[in-house]
Enzyme design. Structure first.
Site, mmCIF file in Angstrom:
data_model
loop_
_atom_site.group_PDB
_atom_site.id
_atom_site.type_symbol
_atom_site.label_atom_id
_atom_site.label_comp_id
_atom_site.label_asym_id
_atom_site.label_seq_id
_atom_site.Cartn_x
_atom_site.Cartn_y
_atom_site.Cartn_z
ATOM 1 N N GLU A 286 -54.338 44.268 25.480
ATOM 2 C CA GLU A 286 -54.791 45.632 25.242
ATOM 3 C C GLU A 286 -56.231 45.732 24.746
ATOM 4 O O GLU A 286 -56.502 46.398 23.738
ATOM 5 C CB GLU A 286 -53.877 46.327 24.210
ATOM 6 C CG GLU A 286 -52.444 46.464 24.680
ATOM 7 C CD GLU A 286 -51.600 47.261 23.681
ATOM 8 O OE1 GLU A 286 -50.896 48.171 24.116
ATOM 9 O OE2 GLU A 286 -51.640 46.950 22.476
ATOM 10 N N VAL A 287 -57.145 45.098 25.432
ATOM 11 C CA VAL A 287 -58.547 45.212 25.037
ATOM 12 C C VAL A 287 -59.096 46.534 25.589
ATOM 13 O O VAL A 287 -59.037 46.787 26.792
ATOM 14 C CB VAL A 287 -59.375 44.024 25.568
ATOM 15 C CG1 VAL A 287 -60.822 44.157 25.133
ATOM 16 C CG2 VAL A 287 -58.776 42.715 25.065
#
EC number: 3.2.1.52
Lengths: 488, 488
Positions: A286-287
């Site tokens: 989840e960057v």
């Protein structure tokens, strides 16, 4: 047995426990269904012939034949045989971890009647279907007092789990007290004294787990999920821009500064020493690219590197350098599936968590590419719904995807995850148990063990056993335990 | 104050608590938002002027003017004023129950800083919006140990609830130990010794509740939900038939035998003595007609009475006779909405629970017919979902239906219900709190108090207060309490 485990962890032990001296033969047992083994052993033969355990004479001893061998892998490779017959029960195991599992099984064979404890004539041959059977707890969104962690390690051992995936820090708080960078928890924990894990706390968790045959794999998730890191380490996070000036907000770890990699080198050097397990979980999920996109220095770097506007290439650039850093510590690593999805080149273990409820495609792709796969998608136990949701948890199978036998073999197991948004010491344990027990049986027992009605009957009794042992495992449905929970 | 409550429950007490001796003036308070009153008082004026509470000199005393009046209804009619100013705080209340509520409010005004406990200059005038503010606990589907019930009474007092609706028996078990019919629990409880409420247990619950301003309304639900009653009382339940012979199964209470009514007469005579509250909940919900329909004796009775095939008429016939029996004990009664839906003739309080999520029509019909209404439909807290479900609980309003002012006045309040299918001592308390706190504010505070963001901020702190006081109330979302829960 604890002594054996404690002082001889590196020896191959053929642990033979005899000397369980039984009382008089107590005849046929009326309620055979009350023997509720969980998870179900691979091979199991029980007879109605029952023996009485005499409290005065009962003892566990190590057999004379018990031998010390040249190696005992920290990665469990359990195989054991348990045989109960008068006048003694015998437990043979290829290593100490297997012996521990066998002792748990033995304890589950004992049942109470009005006159005391009994055990039936039984032969068991057992081993786990998957090597990696984990529970993830999140101590960042809410701080988890040590007591809660230790109690859940106890419950894990009762269910033959062998990996505690400690998601110890995240955006919200940094409770890990680092010797190298004490300011991380001083400025990143909810409270620098009361809401931290000191070095001795961490050591206690690791040792408590080891005594129960449980590995501790810490997760230090980067480059995203790092907001709390930024409080203590200047310039670690990317400054976000709005209208061509810094907005005051920060994004993921800054991947274009050498100082970021210098920090990671020192930090993971410490981590690799503090946590003895051969693996570290490096996160990588989840960057959020929006902050990187806003930053003119990052934009310039993207052009220099020829990444165009594909920020997943920048993420891979960061991860690749991080993997090199951690590789130098001689540790193996696991990462969340995004790292694979973005096309990482290095061989590592991929933790599949996305695509609820359809995880099959990702498992097929990961294994087709030759990577080890670990499944969590159907086992996000923080998600709750009304009624008996353990059934769907139980039905999920990590090898249920289209692929070759070779691909299936790359599935090393799975993890039940209890993310901490809505969970802390007040409700964690009943929310996790016995729902995680459903995962435990899926990961331990034979693939063919899928009968939900049979599982229900055993699980009802297994949860009462956990309650009797002090774990507030919640009820599956209407009913009662002989001994109800005594806490609050 | 406890002594006052304990020894003078029948007097009108103007309780004036002065003598709170404060230390030095500690100046303006920096974090006013930390005063988190829950439920929000009707009128509340706070100032930034803060006083220090001196542990050595702090005391609560009854004022000389405190008077004893002629009556103190057990039904609460609380009205009180709380005023904090140097050198003493004053609490005036129309009766002891109001004084209790005021003391809870006082305790919520106290806040800690690094130097001790403080309280700000404050004026409060307060009273409840609804008279009936209840919690239903179900001790039949799972037995609830006394400790759990008492802890939840404590939590109820912290939230100004004033009715414990004790759904004490049901199909699954009969834990109430009756002096008149001991065989009911001997044969109907999960276990006749360990899973029962003895007369002294019941007495303790009632007294513990009374000391906290909480009424105990027991529910003995008939004619359905009575399977466990049939174990101890021969011929009480209707024998079901299949293929013109008894199937061995039993249905609701047999409404055509005089012996059934003789039993109810004796049983409710005991109940009316054991439970001092002016009301008994008589159930009357979910009567399954199929067993009655199968029984030839019942069929014959239907013809005799001219009921045709409308078995709801038979149900009303039973209920009418039961109401006459209970009326003779001088108790009032409440029933679930089916009794109204089936056209009962007697004036009673109707407990609305069906039609999730649309309860408005039923509330309108019940009040249009001139009956008192009590709402539970949106507050079935046993139902859970992922995320912040307290928001919908908070938004529901018992007077939110189309009707006249006179109809609205017939709404006496509501109850949060925690049915026991999936709940026992292991998970009851965190599942109930702080979600039930949302109901508490809806039933106590002014109709205009509906700001969810403001409620969130206060509720986060209120739940930490409950945790600090030993109640494992679960978190609303990510965050921490200064003092985390110390149990398991």
């Amino acid at each position: 047995m604890y002594c054996l485990v404690k002082f001889a962890p590196l020896f191959l032990a053929v642990a033979v426990c005899n000397g369980w001296l039984f009382g008089d033969f107590v005849g046929k047992r009326s309620e055979l269904d009350e023997i509720s083994l969980w998870p179900l052993p691979q091979k199991f033969q029980s007879s109605a012939v029952a023996f009485k355990l005499s409290p005065a004479r009962f003892q566990i001893v190590q057999a004379k034949q018990s031998s010390a061998g040249p190696s005992c892998s920290i990665l469990e490779n359990a195989f054991h045989e348990l045989s109960v017959d008068e006048p003694s029960a015998v437990l043979k195991a290829a290593n100490v971890w297997g012996a521990l599992r066998g002792l748990e099984t033995f304890s589950q064979l004992v049942y109470e009647d009005d006159y005391g404890n009994n055990i039936n004539k039984t032969d068991i041959s057992d081993f786990p279907r998957f090597a990696h059977r984990g529970i993830l707890l999140d101590s960042s969104r809410h701080f988890l007092p040590l007591k809660v962690i230790l109690a859940n390690l106890e419950a894990m051992a009762m269910n033959k789990f062998n990996v505690f995936h400690w998601h110890i820090v995240d955006d919200h708080s940094f409770p890990y007290m680092s010797r190298t960078f004490p300011e991380l928890s001083q400025k990143g924990a909810y409270h620098p004294f009361t809401h931290v894990y000191t070095p001795s706390d961490v050591k206690m968790v690791i040792e408590f787990a080891r005594m129960r045959g449980i590995r501790v794999i810490p997760e230090f998730d980067t480059p995203g999920h790092t907001e709390s890191w930024g409080n203590g380490i200047k310039d670690l996070l990317t400054p976000c821009y709005s209208d061509s000036s810094p907005s005051g907000a920060f994004g993921p770890v800054n991947p274009i500064l050498n100082s970021s990699y210098d920090f990671m080198t020192q930090f993971f050097k410490e981590i690799s020493t503090v946590f003895p397990d051969a693996y570290i979980h490096l996160g990588g999920d989840e960057v959020d690219f929006s902050c990187w996109e806003s930053n003119p220095d990052i934009q310039r770097f993207m052009v220099q590197q020829g990444f165009g506007t594909d920020y997943s290439k920048l993420e891979s650039f960061y991860i690749q350098r991080l993997l090199d850093i951690v590789a130098a510590t001689k540790k193996g690593y696991m990462v969340w599936q995004e790292v694979f999805d973005n096309g990482v080149k290095v061989r590592l273990s991929i933790h599949v968590w996305k695509g609820r409820p359809q995880y099959q495609d990702e498992m097929a792709q990961v294994t087709a590419a030759g990577f080890n796969a670990l499944l969590s998608t159907p086992w996000y136990l923080n998600r709750i719904s009304y009624g008996q949701d353990w059934v769907n948890i139980y039905k999920a199978d990590p090898q249920n995807f289209t692929g070759t036998d070779a691909q299936k073999k790359l599935v090393i197991g799975g993890e039940a995850c209890l993310w901490g948004e809505y969970v802390d010491a007040t409700n964690l344990t009943p929310r996790l148990w016995p729902r995680a027990s459903a995962v435990a049986e899926r990961l331990w027992s034979d693939k063919s063990v899928t009968d939900v009605d049979n599982a229900y009957n055993r699980l009802v009794q297994h949860r009462c056993r956990m309650v009797k042992r002090g774990i507030p495992a919640e009820p599956l449905f209407v009913g009662h335990c002989r001994q109800e929970y005594k806490g609050l």
